[in-house]
Motif scaffolding. Sequence first.
Motif, short mmCIF file in Angstrom:
data_model
loop_
_atom_site.label_atom_id
_atom_site.label_comp_id
_atom_site.label_asym_id
_atom_site.label_seq_id
_atom_site.Cartn_x
_atom_site.Cartn_y
_atom_site.Cartn_z
N GLU A 364 0.83 -1.21 0.00
CA GLU A 364 0.00 0.00 0.00
C GLU A 364 0.86 1.26 0.00
OE1 GLU A 364 -2.99 2.92 0.41
OE2 GLU A 364 -2.92 0.91 -0.47
N MET A 365 1.93 1.24 0.78
CA MET A 365 2.81 2.40 0.89
C MET A 365 3.56 2.67 -0.42
SD MET A 365 5.99 2.81 3.53
CE MET A 365 7.22 4.10 3.37
N SER A 366 3.89 1.59 -1.13
CA SER A 366 4.68 1.74 -2.36
C SER A 366 3.78 1.75 -3.59
CB SER A 366 5.72 0.62 -2.44
OG SER A 366 5.09 -0.66 -2.35
N ASP A 367 3.42 0.61 -4.08
CA ASP A 367 2.64 0.52 -5.32
C ASP A 367 1.29 1.22 -5.21
OD1 ASP A 367 4.72 -0.95 -6.26
OD2 ASP A 367 3.68 -2.87 -6.28
N GLY A 368 0.56 0.96 -4.13
CA GLY A 368 -0.79 1.50 -4.00
C GLY A 368 -0.83 3.02 -4.06
N ARG A 369 -0.06 3.67 -3.21
CA ARG A 369 -0.06 5.14 -3.14
C ARG A 369 0.53 5.76 -4.41
NH1 ARG A 369 -3.05 7.37 1.19
NH2 ARG A 369 -3.21 5.66 2.70
N TYR A 370 1.58 5.12 -4.93
CA TYR A 370 2.22 5.67 -6.12
C TYR A 370 1.27 5.65 -7.31
CZ TYR A 370 4.87 5.86 -10.40
OH TYR A 370 5.29 6.17 -11.66
N ILE A 371 0.60 4.53 -7.52
CA ILE A 371 -0.28 4.41 -8.69
C ILE A 371 -1.43 5.40 -8.60
CG2 ILE A 371 -1.94 2.87 -9.83
CD1 ILE A 371 0.06 0.58 -9.19
N ARG A 372 -1.99 5.59 -7.42
CA ARG A 372 -3.07 6.57 -7.26
C ARG A 372 -2.56 7.98 -7.56
NH1 ARG A 372 -4.77 3.16 -3.02
NH2 ARG A 372 -3.71 4.38 -1.42
N ALA A 373 -1.35 8.27 -7.10
CA ALA A 373 -0.77 9.60 -7.35
C ALA A 373 -0.47 9.79 -8.83
CB ALA A 373 0.50 9.78 -6.52
N ARG A 374 0.03 8.75 -9.47
CA ARG A 374 0.34 8.87 -10.91
C ARG A 374 -0.94 9.08 -11.72
NH1 ARG A 374 3.29 3.94 -13.94
NH2 ARG A 374 1.21 3.02 -13.73
N GLN A 375 -1.97 8.34 -11.39
CA GLN A 375 -3.24 8.50 -12.11
C GLN A 375 -3.79 9.91 -11.94
OE1 GLN A 375 -2.94 5.98 -14.19
NE2 GLN A 375 -5.13 5.52 -14.08
N ALA A 376 -3.71 10.43 -10.72
CA ALA A 376 -4.21 11.76 -10.48
C ALA A 376 -3.41 12.81 -11.24
CB ALA A 376 -4.18 12.07 -8.98
N ALA A 377 -2.08 12.63 -11.27
CA ALA A 377 -1.22 13.60 -11.96
C ALA A 377 -1.46 13.60 -13.46
CB ALA A 377 0.24 13.29 -11.65
N LEU A 378 -1.66 12.41 -14.03
CA LEU A 378 -1.82 12.31 -15.47
C LEU A 378 -3.19 12.78 -15.95
CD1 LEU A 378 -0.01 8.91 -16.16
CD2 LEU A 378 0.85 11.22 -16.52
N LYS A 379 -4.13 12.92 -15.04
CA LYS A 379 -5.45 13.42 -15.41
C LYS A 379 -5.50 14.94 -15.46
CE LYS A 379 -8.19 9.49 -13.79
NZ LYS A 379 -9.18 9.00 -12.80
N THR A 380 -4.49 15.59 -14.87
CA THR A 380 -4.49 17.06 -14.83
C THR A 380 -3.91 17.64 -16.11
OG1 THR A 380 -2.32 17.07 -13.77
CG2 THR A 380 -4.25 17.04 -12.34
#
Length: 380
Positions: A364-380
């Motif tokens: 959760e700390m690595s893959d989970g949080r990173y993927i959510r952050a990447r998805q959010a960044a790429l939508k902006t």
Amino acid sequence: MKRRHILGAAAAVATGTGVAAILGKNPKTPAAAKTEKKIGAPNISKGLKQFRMATTWPKDFPGLGQMPNRFSKALYDMSNGRIDVKVYAAGELVGALECFDATSTGAADMYHGAEYYWQGKSKGFSFFTAVPMGMTASEIMGWIDHGGGQKLWDELSASFNIKPFQAGNTGHQTGGWFKKEMNSLEDFKGLRFRMPGIGGEVLRRLGAAPVNMPGGEIYQALQSGLLDGTEWVGPWNDYAFGFYREAPYYYAPGFHEPGASLAVGINLDVWNSFSASEQAMISFACKAANDASLGEYTYENARALNILKTQHGIEPRFFSDEIMIKIGKISEDVVRELGSSDARTKKIYDSYLAARNEYRGWTEMSDGRYIRARQAALKT
């Protein structure tokens, strides 16, 4: 697969030409390129050792069918041709689900398949492929290679005269194809859905009617109305079968096989006949097949998903939190019951559960949080 093979995949299956016609880069085993020999005992002469591998996969099947061929080629290359494994597709040497017994008795020298196929022998085998709400691909690799899983697997398989290895992984498998939207738990009531094994039992407790059906029969069952939906593997293999034509609602995530590990099993007498250096080569050949398959599925699934979206209008959907939480709770009950079936399985279950729970925080700390952050960044 090459792009032209992916584009032609569904048509090939639908018209009955089969998956062999859509595969363009299947690595041929050294033995497969030679003149067919009569099936018999391994040929050991002039330093050459020839062995027979029975598999559970259709001939030239994309992804799954390539894993044993990669193992054979890697072993042949590393041994400078001294160890030659001929790979037999399902039905060529023995039936798909007869591979384990054939290897155990010595009718075959080794097999490639999914360990949960052998849960009739011991429920413990399921933990070495996948269980609902279980480990991801990297997590199960960590448990088997570093967390004590291999020792437990060796002990279980040795009781059937087999030495096991990881030798393939499909990565995360998707939730499946449905003929209707799945918005609530009520939508599962009476749903005729193809999902075998433990995952099927989870669906049954949701009120669905799970169906155990070979892959080659699924499309026609969807077409005829016998099925309301199906899971298979992921975009790459699912697209090849053309499921999107009959059941256009594609849902994720899959709860039943979050990282399906595939295996090579070697007759224990055959394994013990190898020298230490030969055993090391076999181990590395299995690792090569394991690593290559996970990368291949990641690559090909992404390509096939983009084709489904851009050329066929398939927009992936996601199960609601309500559905996933309920599935998670039922899955815990089903897997706990499975893991408590006998003393040996309980030992495997306890080790598996401890490893999965230890991984949770880091994943959760690595893959989970990173993927959510990447998805959010790429939508902006």
